[in-house]
Design an enzyme around this catalytic site. Sequence first.
Site, PDB file in Angstrom:
ATOM      1  N   TYR A 165      30.542  65.340  61.009  1.00  0.00           N
ATOM      2  CA  TYR A 165      30.539  66.029  62.254  1.00  0.00           C
ATOM      3  C   TYR A 165      30.425  67.465  62.155  1.00  0.00           C
ATOM      4  CZ  TYR A 165      32.401  68.283  66.449  1.00  0.00           C
ATOM      5  OH  TYR A 165      32.766  69.152  67.402  1.00  0.00           O
ATOM      6  N   SER A 192      34.516  64.419  67.608  1.00  0.00           N
ATOM      7  CA  SER A 192      35.435  63.572  66.670  1.00  0.00           C
ATOM      8  C   SER A 192      35.000  63.463  65.302  1.00  0.00           C
ATOM      9  CB  SER A 192      35.649  62.429  67.197  1.00  0.00           C
ATOM     10  OG  SER A 192      36.272  61.353  66.291  1.00  0.00           O
TER      11      SER A 192
END
Length: 349
Positions: A149, A86
């Site tokens: 991320y 995510s």
Amino acid sequence: MKLENSKILVTGGAGFIGSNLVDRLLEQDNEVVCLDNFATGKRKNLAEALKHPRFTLIEGDIRNEKDCAKAVAGCDYVLHQAALGSVPRSIQDPATSVDVNIGGFVKMLFAAKEAGVKRFVYAASSSTYGDHPALPKVEHVIGNSLSPYAITKYVDELFAKNFSDIYGIETIGLRYFNVFGRRQDPNGAYAAVIPKFVSSLIRHESPKINGDGSYSRDFTYIENVIQVNELAAAAPTSQIKARLQQYREATPGVPESKEGGGLAEVFNVAYGERASLNELAEALKEGLSVYDPKIKHVEFQYGPARAGDVPHSLASIDKGRMVLGYAPQYSLRTGLEEACAWYWETLSV
Ligand SMILES: NC(=O)c1ccc[n+]([C@@H]2O[C@H](COP(=O)([O-])OP(=O)(O)OC[C@H]3O[C@@H](n4cnc5c(N)ncnc54)[C@H](O)[C@@H]3O)[C@@H](O)[C@H]2O)c1
């Protein structure tokens, strides 16, 4: 090519992708070890596996060297899925994503090298393409990362290449593009778009689209991901090297690999078609209306676009096709049929 009669460590094996890999590998007479700390994974995803005599669950953390060494002992292959997924989670709490996705990755990779595994196959990400505008995405052309991320996933690729050069461990990174299917979690702030939309639609609540719905994605059904993991682990090194040479000759701009280093390649894992979020919304309404005709009339709402999201994503899967023999069997539509059936059975009670 199937992965059979081997001992395989699946990290993150209690998660969405990992548990699907675990089940398939057990069906094919492998011995399977799962290392998971249940940060996002679920015990119920392992309900079948836990009954199996050739399955071992190690509840532990990839950030702990001892857990990594214990889990990988005697394994032929590692399918490394454990990470905190995510983009928004990584924006909210970058340090933990870095700790797990980079620190844990390096510990697991090092333990795999120490244990002498035949190959380390790991979950990379399409987010590595970042802001590069070219479509379709080809593996050797990437842009600047748009989120913590994305950086973690790119750094993993650098470590895999580096470890392969200095220690000779074979690594294959699979850049997954928006994977969907059974067991993908619909709950929580960081749920992925398909399960989130499905769970709202089943409750007749309007799902929220971030942006105007024109952003597009190359949605990849879980069965295609299972197929490519098996190919990436089982394909003989000499075959991969020979086919890589053919791929380089056929594809302008692909850099030569360094002489003397081990195998370290990355491959896109996608279907090779894209759908906008508006198209996805319509397909989901259609797919779920089979079970509940009222779902056809649920309207979507629109909100602001989200920070860190790539506007469009579409993969070239030529490299995987040519080098690994990857041939995805499920399109978005056929994958959604199966996924909708599973979610209906699981969520509509
Ligand atoms: N789902 C996608 O569309 C997608 C796209 C690109 C990349 N990926 C990557 O694929 C992999 C699997 O993703 P997923 O969608 O199945 O997510 P998931 O959250 O369902 O699975 C991840 C698993 O890793 C475990 N885990 C997390 N931190 C851990 C730690 N420190 N030690 C041990 N286990 C830990 C979790 O408990 C969970 O079971 C991840 O590496 C993710 O970044 C997924």
